[in-house]
Write a protein that holds these residues in place. Structure first.
Motif, PDB file in Angstrom:
ATOM      1  N   PHE A 370     -14.035  38.522  22.731  1.00  0.00           N
ATOM      2  CA  PHE A 370     -13.599  37.206  22.271  1.00  0.00           C
ATOM      3  C   PHE A 370     -14.684  36.649  21.357  1.00  0.00           C
ATOM      4  N   LEU A 371     -14.336  36.388  20.105  1.00  0.00           N
ATOM      5  CA  LEU A 371     -15.230  35.721  19.169  1.00  0.00           C
ATOM      6  C   LEU A 371     -14.670  34.316  18.964  1.00  0.00           C
ATOM      7  N   VAL A 372     -15.318  33.334  19.594  1.00  0.00           N
ATOM      8  CA  VAL A 372     -14.762  31.996  19.750  1.00  0.00           C
ATOM      9  C   VAL A 372     -15.686  30.972  19.095  1.00  0.00           C
ATOM     10  N   ASN A 373     -15.098  29.987  18.438  1.00  0.00           N
ATOM     11  CA  ASN A 373     -15.895  28.878  17.919  1.00  0.00           C
ATOM     12  C   ASN A 373     -16.156  27.825  18.995  1.00  0.00           C
ATOM     13  N   ASN A 374     -15.106  27.407  19.685  1.00  0.00           N
ATOM     14  CA  ASN A 374     -15.244  26.331  20.674  1.00  0.00           C
ATOM     15  C   ASN A 374     -14.546  26.741  21.972  1.00  0.00           C
ATOM     16  N   LEU A 375     -15.269  26.587  23.098  1.00  0.00           N
ATOM     17  CA  LEU A 375     -14.729  26.969  24.403  1.00  0.00           C
ATOM     18  C   LEU A 375     -14.762  25.778  25.349  1.00  0.00           C
ATOM     19  N   ILE A 376     -13.599  25.462  25.954  1.00  0.00           N
ATOM     20  CA  ILE A 376     -13.505  24.485  27.039  1.00  0.00           C
ATOM     21  C   ILE A 376     -12.948  25.218  28.251  1.00  0.00           C
ATOM     22  N   PHE A 377     -13.699  25.155  29.366  1.00  0.00           N
ATOM     23  CA  PHE A 377     -13.343  25.934  30.552  1.00  0.00           C
ATOM     24  C   PHE A 377     -13.424  24.997  31.752  1.00  0.00           C
ATOM     25  N   THR A 378     -12.265  24.651  32.300  1.00  0.00           N
ATOM     26  CA  THR A 378     -12.204  23.645  33.358  1.00  0.00           C
ATOM     27  C   THR A 378     -11.434  24.181  34.561  1.00  0.00           C
ATOM     28  N   SER A 379     -12.108  24.245  35.707  1.00  0.00           N
ATOM     29  CA  SER A 379     -11.450  24.637  36.972  1.00  0.00           C
ATOM     30  C   SER A 379     -10.578  25.867  36.787  1.00  0.00           C
ATOM     31  N   SER A 380     -11.148  26.916  36.235  1.00  0.00           N
ATOM     32  CA  SER A 380     -10.360  28.091  35.871  1.00  0.00           C
ATOM     33  C   SER A 380     -11.101  29.376  36.225  1.00  0.00           C
ATOM     34  N   ASN A 381     -10.418  30.499  35.962  1.00  0.00           N
ATOM     35  CA  ASN A 381     -10.977  31.818  36.224  1.00  0.00           C
ATOM     36  C   ASN A 381     -10.877  32.678  34.972  1.00  0.00           C
ATOM     37  N   LEU A 382     -11.957  33.361  34.662  1.00  0.00           N
ATOM     38  CA  LEU A 382     -11.947  34.395  33.633  1.00  0.00           C
ATOM     39  C   LEU A 382     -12.474  35.642  34.326  1.00  0.00           C
ATOM     40  N   ASP A 383     -11.590  36.602  34.574  1.00  0.00           N
ATOM     41  CA  ASP A 383     -11.929  37.652  35.526  1.00  0.00           C
ATOM     42  C   ASP A 383     -11.634  39.042  34.985  1.00  0.00           C
ATOM     43  N   ILE A 384     -12.320  40.014  35.571  1.00  0.00           N
ATOM     44  CA  ILE A 384     -12.075  41.429  35.293  1.00  0.00           C
ATOM     45  C   ILE A 384     -11.601  42.070  36.586  1.00  0.00           C
ATOM     46  N   ILE A 385     -10.406  42.630  36.539  1.00  0.00           N
ATOM     47  CA  ILE A 385      -9.823  43.270  37.710  1.00  0.00           C
ATOM     48  C   ILE A 385      -9.667  44.754  37.380  1.00  0.00           C
ATOM     49  N   GLY A 386     -10.632  45.537  37.759  1.00  0.00           N
ATOM     50  CA  GLY A 386     -10.628  46.957  37.412  1.00  0.00           C
ATOM     51  C   GLY A 386     -11.904  47.344  36.706  1.00  0.00           C
ATOM     52  N   GLU A 387     -11.788  48.281  35.766  1.00  0.00           N
ATOM     53  CA  GLU A 387     -12.960  48.843  35.088  1.00  0.00           C
ATOM     54  C   GLU A 387     -13.144  48.299  33.674  1.00  0.00           C
ATOM     55  N   GLY A 388     -12.498  47.199  33.367  1.00  0.00           N
ATOM     56  CA  GLY A 388     -12.554  46.649  32.020  1.00  0.00           C
ATOM     57  C   GLY A 388     -13.905  46.064  31.657  1.00  0.00           C
ATOM     58  N   ILE A 389     -14.030  45.687  30.384  1.00  0.00           N
ATOM     59  CA  ILE A 389     -15.260  45.104  29.851  1.00  0.00           C
ATOM     60  C   ILE A 389     -14.879  43.897  28.984  1.00  0.00           C
ATOM     61  N   ILE A 390     -15.650  42.804  29.134  1.00  0.00           N
ATOM     62  CA  ILE A 390     -15.437  41.616  28.302  1.00  0.00           C
ATOM     63  C   ILE A 390     -16.745  41.263  27.612  1.00  0.00           C
ATOM     64  N   ARG A 391     -16.639  40.968  26.318  1.00  0.00           N
ATOM     65  CA  ARG A 391     -17.740  40.350  25.583  1.00  0.00           C
ATOM     66  C   ARG A 391     -17.222  39.040  25.016  1.00  0.00           C
ATOM     67  N   LEU A 392     -17.864  37.960  25.422  1.00  0.00           N
ATOM     68  CA  LEU A 392     -17.464  36.624  24.983  1.00  0.00           C
ATOM     69  C   LEU A 392     -18.591  36.034  24.145  1.00  0.00           C
ATOM     70  N   VAL A 393     -18.295  35.789  22.872  1.00  0.00           N
ATOM     71  CA  VAL A 393     -19.276  35.214  21.953  1.00  0.00           C
ATOM     72  C   VAL A 393     -18.778  33.838  21.535  1.00  0.00           C
ATOM     73  N   VAL A 394     -19.578  32.802  21.816  1.00  0.00           N
ATOM     74  CA  VAL A 394     -19.208  31.429  21.471  1.00  0.00           C
ATOM     75  C   VAL A 394     -20.209  30.914  20.444  1.00  0.00           C
ATOM     76  N   ALA A 395     -19.696  30.459  19.299  1.00  0.00           N
ATOM     77  CA  ALA A 395     -20.564  30.133  18.167  1.00  0.00           C
ATOM     78  C   ALA A 395     -20.896  28.660  18.038  1.00  0.00           C
ATOM     79  N   ASN A 396     -20.061  27.772  18.600  1.00  0.00           N
ATOM     80  CA  ASN A 396     -20.261  26.346  18.317  1.00  0.00           C
ATOM     81  C   ASN A 396     -20.455  25.514  19.583  1.00  0.00           C
ATOM     82  N   THR A 397     -19.384  25.246  20.326  1.00  0.00           N
ATOM     83  CA  THR A 397     -19.508  24.414  21.525  1.00  0.00           C
ATOM     84  C   THR A 397     -19.012  25.161  22.748  1.00  0.00           C
ATOM     85  N   ILE A 398     -19.639  24.845  23.893  1.00  0.00           N
ATOM     86  CA  ILE A 398     -19.256  25.483  25.147  1.00  0.00           C
ATOM     87  C   ILE A 398     -19.315  24.435  26.249  1.00  0.00           C
ATOM     88  N   ASN A 399     -18.235  24.304  27.019  1.00  0.00           N
ATOM     89  CA  ASN A 399     -18.163  23.297  28.079  1.00  0.00           C
ATOM     90  C   ASN A 399     -17.509  23.883  29.316  1.00  0.00           C
TER      91      ASN A 399
END
Length: 545
Positions: A370-399
């Motif tokens: 995920f190449l993201v400019n602005n991220l808002i994350f409220t009472s949530s889940n960002l999960d890996i179920i299995g053998e996957g891989i996540i790369r999260l890049v946030v360039a501007n704002t993160i909350n």
């Protein structure tokens, strides 16, 4: 009849015989000439046919060599698997219709080799080269396979820490209240640069300091108790350059995809009166009572203006084993779910990513960026179920907000979070199993009420770990060679702090614990061999098509 009469009757027979001989010789001459001309023409045709084959073969070789150079350059310039495969596809498709090599004229004719490429999947292609000379054509084929080699240095290759080291500082340390269990190391030689006070709780097992100073010069004790058990002069300083070099190795993933397809509209009908567009003019809306689940199969690079999933609905995205990029201006999950399933690679280019009381899951073996400019994350889940891989890049704002869970079901080596914006606000994350990199920020790193398990690397000047997380301590190596780190409140941390300066206040506690760093993408204590060209791209033998 006399002899004289016979002779008179045979007059002219020699001429006839001569003519007959000449006739036979003429026929023989014509036959031989025809045979010679035919043989010459056959030889010429055979020569042209053979030449056409060699022209086609040379064209295939030249095309592969050019493709190889461009693919190796693409590998060097791309940090994500998806971006690499996308560029490879562009490289191969750009060769269609090209002449891969310029030939000299042969007997007045100029040979040509025309290239076509055929894509089997994201890794396998066929180069087709057609050689032509004097109207003769031959076609050959050469199979090409490309492969992405992970650029990780192997993980677990962090610079080796001293045994039992809870704290390493380049400069001073203040241990005011709180508890520290483990050894302390400092490179400071300044008078009173180690300040110890407040309560009888342990402030460390052994303090290691440069032999160029003394413990009496270094330590300012405001009270009489011996909170540190032992003091040992060290001949060699801790090499902080190895930790600063980790910062130099950081490469932020990018994606250079420019060509995207807009999907056609799709209407969901219950009857003539009840219907809605789930795909509507470049948007995807999953928020209508007519549809609870929807599967998006991705076969190409595609774009959306908005993707909205709400009201308990679930969107499933399947890359179908391919490597694709999805461009989205606004991706919003509100009380809904998105599952990314199957194998393959997807790079999401998102302007605004908002997840509120929802979940975003990578299921099975997907490799997602995920190449993201602005991220808002409220009472949530960002999960890996299995053998996957996540790369999260946030360039501007993160909350983040309370009850945020990042990769709670997975392990830290599966998730990499990179933040390059001005305000590194990592507060109120209940649990994050991830390796985190925060660089180029303007404000201090804030880790209030947050639990992180993994490696946290930053070039920030100030880090504050505060709040209360006693029932969910962080298990982390904090590498902040340029930072003044404060551990305060009731913050509980297991692991090691590496900092310019360190301060501990309140009821905070730092306990040395060995942290597993396998999978951290930068830094290695061992020499790692760069992949060879054959690891990235190979070809098969040339065969006639």
């Amino acid at each position: 009849m006399g002899i004289k009469q016979l002779r008179e009757e045979e007059k002219g027979s020699g001429l006839v015989l001569t003519l007959m001989v000449l006739l036979v010789l003429s026929v023989l001459g014509i036959a031989i000439g025809t045979l010679t001309i035919g043989s010459y023409r056959l030889s010429d045709a055979t020569r042209d046919d053979t030449s056409a084959y060699y022209v086609a073969e040379a064209g295939a070789v030249a095309a592969y060599e050019q493709i190889q150079r461009e693919v190796l350059s693409a590998y060097k310039n791309n940090e994500t698997e998806g971006a690499f495969y996308n560029q490879v596809s562009t490289i191969l498709s750009s060769k269609n219709g090209q002449s891969s090599i310029k030939f000299d004229q042969q007997l007045g004719s100029e040979p040509t080799a025309t290239i076509r490429t055929e894509k089997e999947d994201s890794q396998n292609y066929n180069i087709q080269s057609t050689g032509e000379i004097d109207g003769k054509e031959r076609t050959v084929m050469k199979k090409v396979t490309v492969n992405w080699v992970n650029k990780s240095t192997g993980g677990g290759g962090m610079p080796k820490l001293p045994e039992n080291a809870a704290l390493l500082t380049q400069g001073g340390m203040e241990l005011r209240n709180g508890t520290l269990v483990g050894d302390l190391h400092t490179n400071s030689v300044l008078k009173d640069s180690v300040k110890i006070s407040g309560g009888k709780n342990s402030k460390g097992d052994t303090l290691y300091y440069p032999s160029s100073t003394t413990a009496e010069n270094l330590i300012n004790r405001e009270y009489d108790w011996k909170w540190i058990k032992n003091y040992v002069a060290r001949e060699k300083n801790i090499d902080f350059k190895v930790y600063e070099n980790l910062l130099k190795q950081v490469k932020v993933p990018t994606d250079n995809t420019i060509d995207f397809k807009k999907l056609p509209d799709k209407i969901i009908k219950k009857n003539e009166n009840e219907q809605y567009k789930v795909q509507d003019n470049g948007n995807l809306f999953l928020n209508n009572y007519l549809l609870n689940t929807y599967k998006l199969e991705v076969y190409d690079n595609i774009s959306f203006n908005k993707i909205i999933v709400e009201s308990g609905k679930k969107l499933t995205i399947d890359p179908m084993g391919g490597n694709h990029t999805i461009l989205v201006n606004d991706l919003s999950i509100s009380s809904g779910d998105i599952d990314i399933v199957g194998k393959g690679t997807i790079t999401f280019l998102v302007n605004n990513l908002s997840i509120s009381s929802g979940s975003l899951n990578v299921v099975e073996e997907g490799k997602i960026t995920f190449l993201v400019n602005n991220l808002i994350f409220t009472s949530s889940n960002l999960d890996i179920i299995g053998e996957g891989i996540i790369r999260l890049v946030v360039a501007n704002t993160i909350n983040f907000n309370q009850n945020s869970y990042i990769n709670a079901s997975g392990i830290s080596k599966q998730f990499l979070l990179i933040f390059t914006g001005p305000n590194p606000n990592f507060t109120n994350i209940n649990k994050m199993n991830a390796n985190v990199i925060s660089i180029g920020n303007e404000k201090p790193v804030d880790l209030n009420n947050t639990t992180i398990n993994g490696v946290f690397l930053t070039d920030n000047k100030e880090i504050i770990l505060s709040g209360g997380n006693w029932n969910r301590p962080s298990n982390v190596i904090l590498i902040a060679p340029k930072s003044a780190v404060t551990l305060t409140g009731s913050y509980l941390m297991n692991g090691t702090v590496i900092a310019e300066k360190f301060k501990m206040l309140g009821d905070a506690k730092l306990t040395y614990t060995k942290i597993v760093t396998t999978g951290f993408p930068f830094g290695s204590s061992v020499t790692v061999t760069a992949p060879s060209s054959e690891d990235i791209i190979t070809s098969g033998t040339i065969i006639e098509d």
